[in-house]
Design a protein around this motif. Structure first.
Motif, PDB file in Angstrom:
ATOM      1  N   ALA A   1      -8.743  -6.400  -3.882  1.00 41.54           N
ATOM      2  CA  ALA A   1      -8.188  -5.079  -3.560  1.00 41.54           C
ATOM      3  C   ALA A   1      -6.737  -5.142  -3.061  1.00 41.54           C
ATOM      4  N   LEU A   2      -6.413  -6.170  -2.271  1.00 42.07           N
ATOM      5  CA  LEU A   2      -5.079  -6.198  -1.656  1.00 42.07           C
ATOM      6  C   LEU A   2      -3.942  -6.226  -2.676  1.00 42.07           C
ATOM      7  N   PRO A   3      -3.967  -7.111  -3.677  1.00 41.48           N
ATOM      8  CA  PRO A   3      -2.871  -7.075  -4.667  1.00 41.48           C
ATOM      9  C   PRO A   3      -2.794  -5.744  -5.412  1.00 41.48           C
ATOM     10  N   ILE A   4      -3.972  -5.187  -5.730  1.00 36.32           N
ATOM     11  CA  ILE A   4      -3.977  -3.876  -6.399  1.00 36.32           C
ATOM     12  C   ILE A   4      -3.350  -2.822  -5.497  1.00 36.32           C
ATOM     13  N   GLY A   5      -3.707  -2.870  -4.200  1.00 38.99           N
ATOM     14  CA  GLY A   5      -3.142  -1.909  -3.249  1.00 38.99           C
ATOM     15  C   GLY A   5      -1.642  -2.044  -3.101  1.00 38.99           C
ATOM     16  N   LEU A   6      -1.142  -3.274  -3.078  1.00 39.38           N
ATOM     17  CA  LEU A   6       0.307  -3.484  -2.958  1.00 39.38           C
ATOM     18  C   LEU A   6       1.036  -2.936  -4.181  1.00 39.38           C
ATOM     19  N   LEU A   7       0.454  -3.126  -5.362  1.00 42.19           N
ATOM     20  CA  LEU A   7       1.072  -2.585  -6.579  1.00 42.19           C
ATOM     21  C   LEU A   7       1.035  -1.055  -6.575  1.00 42.19           C
TER      22      LEU A   7
ATOM     23  N   ALA B   1     -11.522   0.000  -4.641  1.00 46.83           N
ATOM     24  CA  ALA B   1     -10.655   1.184  -4.723  1.00 46.83           C
ATOM     25  C   ALA B   1     -10.260   1.676  -3.329  1.00 46.83           C
ATOM     26  N   GLY B   2     -11.234   1.712  -2.422  1.00 47.14           N
ATOM     27  CA  GLY B   2     -10.944   2.186  -1.071  1.00 47.14           C
ATOM     28  C   GLY B   2      -9.972   1.290  -0.335  1.00 47.14           C
ATOM     29  N   LEU B   3     -10.203  -0.024  -0.385  1.00 52.33           N
ATOM     30  CA  LEU B   3      -9.303  -0.961   0.293  1.00 52.33           C
ATOM     31  C   LEU B   3      -7.925  -0.965  -0.372  1.00 52.33           C
ATOM     32  N   GLY B   4      -7.907  -0.802  -1.689  1.00 53.70           N
ATOM     33  CA  GLY B   4      -6.622  -0.750  -2.389  1.00 53.70           C
ATOM     34  C   GLY B   4      -5.798   0.453  -1.965  1.00 53.70           C
ATOM     35  N   LEU B   5      -6.443   1.611  -1.866  1.00 54.01           N
ATOM     36  CA  LEU B   5      -5.718   2.818  -1.440  1.00 54.01           C
ATOM     37  C   LEU B   5      -5.309   2.743   0.027  1.00 54.01           C
ATOM     38  N   ALA B   6      -6.159   2.145   0.860  1.00 56.64           N
ATOM     39  CA  ALA B   6      -5.790   1.968   2.274  1.00 56.64           C
ATOM     40  C   ALA B   6      -4.543   1.107   2.392  1.00 56.64           C
ATOM     41  N   THR B   7      -4.452   0.080   1.564  1.00 54.81           N
ATOM     42  CA  THR B   7      -3.262  -0.770   1.562  1.00 54.81           C
ATOM     43  C   THR B   7      -2.050  -0.007   1.037  1.00 54.81           C
ATOM     44  N   ALA B   8      -2.270   0.765  -0.009  1.00 55.61           N
ATOM     45  CA  ALA B   8      -1.162   1.472  -0.660  1.00 55.61           C
ATOM     46  C   ALA B   8      -0.493   2.482   0.260  1.00 55.61           C
ATOM     47  N   ILE B   9      -1.297   3.233   1.027  1.00 60.42           N
ATOM     48  CA  ILE B   9      -0.693   4.284   1.839  1.00 60.42           C
ATOM     49  C   ILE B   9       0.102   3.729   3.015  1.00 60.42           C
ATOM     50  N   LEU B  10      -0.076   2.433   3.314  1.00 62.34           N
ATOM     51  CA  LEU B  10       0.727   1.826   4.374  1.00 62.34           C
ATOM     52  C   LEU B  10       2.104   1.406   3.878  1.00 62.34           C
ATOM     53  N   ILE B  11       2.266   1.245   2.568  1.00 63.82           N
ATOM     54  CA  ILE B  11       3.550   0.835   2.008  1.00 63.82           C
ATOM     55  C   ILE B  11       4.568   1.964   2.117  1.00 63.82           C
ATOM     56  N   ILE B  12       4.112   3.213   1.959  1.00 59.47           N
ATOM     57  CA  ILE B  12       5.028   4.350   1.822  1.00 59.47           C
ATOM     58  C   ILE B  12       5.887   4.587   3.068  1.00 59.47           C
TER      59      ILE B  12
END
Length: 355
Positions: free
Chosen positions: A285-291, A6-17
């Motif tokens: 985590a990475l694919p989840i974060g990208l989605l 969850a943590g790595l996924g959210l870290a990835t997600a906030i970089l997309i924005i």
């Protein structure tokens, strides 16, 4: 493991924005000032003048092409909905202020009728074929009924376009204009601007490159600040999550790891146990974060779109690659820091520890 993913996924997600915002603004600039507005400069007259003024303006130094336009303030109504805007009248075959549809195809302005932006049609709750009531707010303040003949894509503001002759017929003032747009030979730009100063009837001048540069500077500064903040958050989250996960794994498995060392495994082989676990969690985590990042960016961009400006949602491989790289590097650095503690592992104490 769940919280690490969850943590790595959210870290990835906030970089997309922030990268999505940057790419969306670049798309807006390219669409508005390269595809739609293809002129180099606009000018407005103090008061409407005969269309023959266009011929005089064409004689200015450095002018390659000049196109007249007419702007008229009006209130457009459809049912209970209305908006007060400036209707722009341009030649039907204009190559400067082009009218583009959602598929980036040019719309040729008809001799009768009006083309409005998609957003204005939405605000007025109107569709092609409907009759719009136009109340002019200048001159004799005429009220006319005009058919809606098309909708155009427009990412800034709301717009209404008509053929120049059709607009003049509605106003009943003859063939007049109140501005012109130019394509210039930039080698003679200074001469052109100097010549404009000698014409007293000019009220304003708009230089496209200056407007675009100013927009880029102010917008880029904001986006860079946002991107830096998001980057710091993502790195802190990634390092913290991976570091804590690795420390916990090291503490919980000290006896097992020490046993492996005693029976002959090297530090590298023992460290591979921890690294393999972290790698598997990161790959999940990475694919989840990208989605998640894609969904967050779509929601935020859609929420900030207004009548003033509408950002297209743009995702690029560079955006996804950047987010993946930052989280991967931050995770690797954190993991390496923890692995150094393997050298401090007390084999005798770990093996003597009670079950």
């Amino acid at each position: 493991a769940l919280f690490t993913v969850a943590g790595l996924g959210l870290a990835t997600a906030i970089l997309i924005i922030p990268n999505c915002f940057r790419d969306s603004v670049s798309e807006l600039l390219g669409f508005q000032w390269d595809i739609v507005q293809r002129q180099d400069m606009n000018l407005g007259l103090v008061e409407p003048a005969s269309v023959q003024v266009r011929d005089l303006l064409r004689q200015l130094p450095g002018v390659i092409a000049a196109e007249p336009f007419r702007g008229a303030a009006a209130r457009i109504r459809h049912g209970n909905h209305h908006r007060q805007i400036g209707i722009v009248g341009v030649p039907a075959d204009t190559q400067h202020s082009r009218v583009i549809d959602a598929k980036y195809r040019e719309i040729l302005l008809p001799r009768d009728g009006m083309v409005v932006s998609i957003k204005l049609a939405e605000v007025l709750d109107a569709k092609v074929g409907d009759e719009l009531t136009v109340e002019f707010l200048e001159g004799r303040r005429l009220v006319r009924s005009v058919p809606l003949v098309g909708v155009s894509e427009d990412l800034t503001g709301i717009a209404a376009h008509m053929d120049l002759q059709a607009l003049n017929r509605l106003l009943g003032e003859g063939d007049v204009i109140n501005g012109a747009s130019f394509t210039l030979d930039m080698a003679h730009r200074a001469e052109f601007l100097h010549a404009l100063k000698e014409i007293p009837r000019i009220s304003w001048v708009g230089i496209k490159e200056s407007l675009r540069d100013n927009f880029r500077k102010t917008t880029a500064a904001s986006i860079n600040l946002i991107q830096s903040i998001y980057l710091v958050f993502a790195v802190v989250v990634a390092i913290g999550v991976v570091y804590n996960n690795a420390r916990i794994s090291l503490a919980e498995r000290a006896r097992e790891l020490a046993t492996l060392r005693v029976i002959g495994f090297s530090e590298r082989e023992v460290g591979a146990v921890l690294i393999t676990e972290l790698t598997i969690l990161a790959l999940i985590a990475l694919p989840i974060g990208l989605l998640l990042g894609t969904g967050f960016a779509k929601g935020i961009v859609s929420a900030v779109n207004t009548e003033t400006v509408r950002l297209p949602v743009i995702f690029t491989l560079h955006n996804y690659a950047f987010a993946t790289m930052v989280v991967t590097v931050a995770s690797a650095i954190s993991a390496l820091v923890v692995l150094r503690r393997l050298k401090e592992l007390n084999l005798v104490s770990a093996l003597k520890a009670p079950e």
